[in-house]
Design a protein around this motif. Structure first.
Motif, PDB file in Angstrom:
ATOM      1  N   ALA A   1     -23.787 -15.394  45.123  1.00  0.00           N
ATOM      2  CA  ALA A   1     -25.014 -15.047  45.836  1.00  0.00           C
ATOM      3  C   ALA A   1     -25.439 -16.208  46.741  1.00  0.00           C
ATOM      4  O   ALA A   1     -25.525 -17.361  46.311  1.00  0.00           O
ATOM      5  CB  ALA A   1     -26.121 -14.716  44.840  1.00  0.00           C
ATOM      6  N   GLY A   2     -25.674 -15.885  48.021  1.00  0.00           N
ATOM      7  CA  GLY A   2     -26.102 -16.883  48.994  1.00  0.00           C
ATOM      8  C   GLY A   2     -24.982 -17.705  49.594  1.00  0.00           C
ATOM      9  O   GLY A   2     -25.229 -18.511  50.502  1.00  0.00           O
ATOM     10  N   ALA A   3     -23.759 -17.535  49.136  1.00  0.00           N
ATOM     11  CA  ALA A   3     -22.634 -18.334  49.630  1.00  0.00           C
ATOM     12  C   ALA A   3     -21.895 -17.604  50.739  1.00  0.00           C
ATOM     13  O   ALA A   3     -21.842 -16.371  50.776  1.00  0.00           O
ATOM     14  CB  ALA A   3     -21.681 -18.650  48.482  1.00  0.00           C
TER      15      ALA A   3
ATOM     16  N   LEU B   1     -18.541  -8.277  47.924  1.00  0.00           N
ATOM     17  CA  LEU B   1     -19.196  -9.574  48.047  1.00  0.00           C
ATOM     18  C   LEU B   1     -20.598  -9.423  48.621  1.00  0.00           C
ATOM     19  O   LEU B   1     -21.556 -10.042  48.135  1.00  0.00           O
ATOM     20  CB  LEU B   1     -18.345 -10.489  48.929  1.00  0.00           C
ATOM     21  CG  LEU B   1     -17.122 -11.103  48.245  1.00  0.00           C
ATOM     22  CD1 LEU B   1     -16.109 -11.578  49.275  1.00  0.00           C
ATOM     23  CD2 LEU B   1     -17.549 -12.270  47.346  1.00  0.00           C
ATOM     24  N   ARG B   2     -20.725  -8.593  49.647  1.00  0.00           N
ATOM     25  CA  ARG B   2     -22.054  -8.373  50.229  1.00  0.00           C
ATOM     26  C   ARG B   2     -22.990  -7.737  49.217  1.00  0.00           C
ATOM     27  O   ARG B   2     -24.166  -8.108  49.130  1.00  0.00           O
ATOM     28  CB  ARG B   2     -21.932  -7.524  51.491  1.00  0.00           C
ATOM     29  CG  ARG B   2     -23.266  -7.314  52.212  1.00  0.00           C
ATOM     30  CD  ARG B   2     -23.073  -6.858  53.646  1.00  0.00           C
ATOM     31  NE  ARG B   2     -22.389  -5.590  53.750  1.00  0.00           N
ATOM     32  CZ  ARG B   2     -22.011  -5.046  54.913  1.00  0.00           C
ATOM     33  NH1 ARG B   2     -22.248  -5.688  56.070  1.00  0.00           N
ATOM     34  NH2 ARG B   2     -21.388  -3.887  54.948  1.00  0.00           N
TER      35      ARG B   2
ATOM     36  N   ALA C   1     -23.447 -12.228  48.548  1.00  0.00           N
ATOM     37  CA  ALA C   1     -22.717 -13.219  49.332  1.00  0.00           C
ATOM     38  C   ALA C   1     -22.731 -12.837  50.808  1.00  0.00           C
ATOM     39  O   ALA C   1     -23.069 -11.707  51.179  1.00  0.00           O
ATOM     40  CB  ALA C   1     -21.287 -13.338  48.838  1.00  0.00           C
ATOM     41  N   GLU C   2     -22.321 -13.786  51.657  1.00  0.00           N
ATOM     42  CA  GLU C   2     -22.216 -13.540  53.093  1.00  0.00           C
ATOM     43  C   GLU C   2     -20.736 -13.570  53.478  1.00  0.00           C
ATOM     44  O   GLU C   2     -20.156 -14.641  53.642  1.00  0.00           O
ATOM     45  CB  GLU C   2     -22.976 -14.615  53.879  1.00  0.00           C
ATOM     46  CG  GLU C   2     -22.930 -14.400  55.380  1.00  0.00           C
ATOM     47  CD  GLU C   2     -23.595 -15.517  56.156  1.00  0.00           C
ATOM     48  OE1 GLU C   2     -23.366 -15.596  57.390  1.00  0.00           O
ATOM     49  OE2 GLU C   2     -24.316 -16.323  55.536  1.00  0.00           O
ATOM     50  N   PRO C   3     -20.091 -12.406  53.620  1.00  0.00           N
ATOM     51  CA  PRO C   3     -18.663 -12.388  53.992  1.00  0.00           C
ATOM     52  C   PRO C   3     -18.454 -12.806  55.438  1.00  0.00           C
ATOM     53  O   PRO C   3     -19.218 -12.418  56.328  1.00  0.00           O
ATOM     54  CB  PRO C   3     -18.262 -10.916  53.786  1.00  0.00           C
ATOM     55  CG  PRO C   3     -19.382 -10.297  53.002  1.00  0.00           C
ATOM     56  CD  PRO C   3     -20.606 -11.051  53.365  1.00  0.00           C
ATOM     57  N   VAL C   4     -17.415 -13.608  55.657  1.00  0.00           N
ATOM     58  CA  VAL C   4     -16.992 -14.014  56.991  1.00  0.00           C
ATOM     59  C   VAL C   4     -15.535 -13.567  57.125  1.00  0.00           C
ATOM     60  O   VAL C   4     -14.661 -14.061  56.417  1.00  0.00           O
ATOM     61  CB  VAL C   4     -17.104 -15.535  57.181  1.00  0.00           C
ATOM     62  CG1 VAL C   4     -16.617 -15.926  58.566  1.00  0.00           C
ATOM     63  CG2 VAL C   4     -18.530 -15.993  56.949  1.00  0.00           C
TER      64      VAL C   4
ATOM     65  N   PHE D   1     -19.887  -6.509  59.507  1.00  0.00           N
ATOM     66  CA  PHE D   1     -19.419  -7.750  58.910  1.00  0.00           C
ATOM     67  C   PHE D   1     -19.239  -8.803  60.010  1.00  0.00           C
ATOM     68  O   PHE D   1     -18.800  -8.491  61.118  1.00  0.00           O
ATOM     69  CB  PHE D   1     -18.083  -7.547  58.184  1.00  0.00           C
ATOM     70  CG  PHE D   1     -18.218  -6.785  56.903  1.00  0.00           C
ATOM     71  CD1 PHE D   1     -18.977  -7.291  55.847  1.00  0.00           C
ATOM     72  CD2 PHE D   1     -17.595  -5.551  56.735  1.00  0.00           C
ATOM     73  CE1 PHE D   1     -19.107  -6.593  54.664  1.00  0.00           C
ATOM     74  CE2 PHE D   1     -17.715  -4.842  55.549  1.00  0.00           C
ATOM     75  CZ  PHE D   1     -18.475  -5.364  54.511  1.00  0.00           C
ATOM     76  N   ALA D   2     -19.577 -10.039  59.670  1.00  0.00           N
ATOM     77  CA  ALA D   2     -19.392 -11.143  60.612  1.00  0.00           C
ATOM     78  C   ALA D   2     -17.901 -11.428  60.790  1.00  0.00           C
ATOM     79  O   ALA D   2     -17.148 -11.459  59.814  1.00  0.00           O
ATOM     80  CB  ALA D   2     -20.103 -12.389  60.094  1.00  0.00           C
TER      81      ALA D   2
END
Length: 470
Positions: free
Chosen positions: A8-10, A28-29, A33-36, A53-54
């Motif tokens: 979470a938050g990573a 993950l989202r 989390a922040e998926p890249v 998604f980024a």
């Protein structure tokens, strides 16, 4: 969907946006989390962008400066024959590398399980051949017995696409060496090793690395029970390492090569009969010979593994036997697609290596063998010892002539599936089996083995319909 826990938050980088990559991004989202995301394929990146998604080029300098972990899709090499440059960059930056299997095992259990009467369990199946059938067979037996169950991994759904666990559920996972090799968490309740034969050797740096990838399923988390095929030296070694004493029934040994003796828990098949022995005494026996969905010794090995798992889960032999008899088989794996005029037509397009093709050739008495494709390492010489049941081979593929020259049976160069089916059907007599068991990859003519099997099936059915005047 299984929300991924612990991130979470990573910011988590994802390399490869196929089925498993996109599922990992969603999970993950969902877990905060922040998926890249990144994929070399522009179409795959575009598909991820439609889900907001980024997208970031992970090959650029500094791409991993604020990344907590890299999640890699199974087809991307991380060590042999050479690490993918993005994976190598992550490792140089000290960023841990994982895959969706590792995310699943760290996220499957939740606090909601405290309310369950029976804890959910995970059965994970690996090996060179038979793991798909074994996994599907376990899943089928559990469903027939009325147990809640899901099937995923290298078969069916991606692991992170599974529904959250139900009370008493059993999840069955088929895991390839690509999946077990990288996962940072591997903690099944029951782990299964079917067999080992040369495959994917470039990806694992040889047989030692290939076996090591399979062995991680047993060594990383320590399953409560291990079902291990002991017909190869590697399986014998693994069973010996897992057992504390000769009578340790946490290890169930399986075989189709010999009767297994000793004080432990053994399941073996000989001459078409499956036998279970515990503490040196027979506990059950099943006649497998009339089960149409499981023809041949290789499928009897799959039956032994599935039987052992379901016995370890508490099912009675008679319940397992009834489910075995209703098993329809998997597409492209010893699949009987038609019977006409005393001739049986079998689609085993999944027999993509020499060992799996040899097992298929041993399953039928007189064979019109359709084979060929993109040849794998090691050549075909080992197949000739198993070709005694072959009346004639019909060779397909772009290199059909070179393939045929390695066979010690009469072979006709057909090149295309249509021609091979035509010639095999013209030659076939009552009692013959027209068998597609390519002993090669499909990529010289098809996108995958499924497409090759579908072509075989369509050609057979079309010609049978023509002969029937339909």
């Amino acid at each position: 969907m299984i929300p991924v826990q612990g991130f979470a938050g990573a910011r988590i980088a994802i390399l490869g946006l196929g089925r498993s990559g996109l599922a990992a991004a969603r999970s993950l989202r969902a877990g905060g989390a922040e998926p890249v995301c990144w994929d070399d394929n522009p179409a795959a990146r575009a598909a991820a962008e439609t889900e907001d998604f980024a997208i970031a080029d992970l090959s650029r300098p500094g791409a991993f400066d604020d990344i907590a972990s890299l999640i890699v899709s199974p087809g991307i090499p991380h060590l042999y024959p050479a690490p993918n440059p993005i994976v190598a960059a992550a490792l140089r930056a000290g960023v841990p590398v994982d895959n969706d299997i590792g995310l699943f095992f760290r996220s499957w259990a939740t606090g909601q399980w405290d309310e369950f009467d029976v804890m959910p369990r995970v059965v994970a199946v690996t090996g060179s051949n038979g793991k798909s059938t074994t996994s599907a067979l376990i899943h089928h037996i559990l469903r027939e017995a009325g147990k809640p169950t899901q099937l995923a991994g290298n078969i069916g759904r991606g692991v992170l696409d599974l529904d959250p666990a139900r009370d008493g559920e059993v999840v069955v996972l088929e895991l390839s060496s690509y999946q077990t090799d990288l996962a940072r968490a591997l903690t099944p309740d029951i782990a299964v090793f079917t067999n080992l034969s040369p495959d994917h050797l470039d990806r694992h740096g040889g047989m030692g690395g290939y076996f090591a990838a399979k062995r991680r399923l047993f060594s990383e988390g320590g399953p409560d029970r291990a079902v291990i095929g002991v017909d190869e030296d590697e399986g014998l070694f693994l069973a010996g390492q897992m057992a504390q004493t000769p009578a340790d029934d946490r290890v169930i040994r399986i075989s189709v090569a010999r009767k297994l003796a000793g004080p432990g828990w053994n399941v073996f098949a000989r001459k078409g009969f499956l036998s279970e022995y515990r503490k040196g005494r027979q506990a059950a026996s099943i006649d497998l010979r009339s089960i149409t969905g499981l023809p041949g010794a290789h499928n009897h090995q799959n039956a032994c593994a599935a039987y052992a798992v379901c016995r370890a889960l508490g099912l009675a032999p008679r319940v397992i036997e009834a489910a075995l008899r209703s098993y329809p088989g998997l597409p492209h794996r010893s699949q009987v697609i038609a019977e006409a005029g005393g001739v049986t037509f079998v689609n085993d397009s999944k027999a993509t290596n020499v060992d799996s093709a040899a097992r298929a050739l041993a399953a039928f008495p007189r064979i019109r063998w359709i084979c060929g494709g993109l040849e794998k390492e090691g050549g075909l010489q080992a197949l000739n010892a198993h070709a005694g049941n072959v009346a004639k081979a019909y060779v397909i593929g772009r290199e059909a002539a070179a393939f045929a020259m390695q066979l010690d049976v009469e072979a006709e160069i057909c090149t295309t599936m249509a021609r091979a089916v035509e010639r095999a059907m013209a030659d076939a007599r009552p009692g013959d089996t027209v068998l597609l068991a390519p002993a090669a990859a499909s990529f010289d003519q098809y996108d995958n083995f499924e497409q090759r099997g579908e072509d075989f099936t369509a050609q057979v059915r079309a010609r049978l319909a023509d002969e029937a005047g339909e």
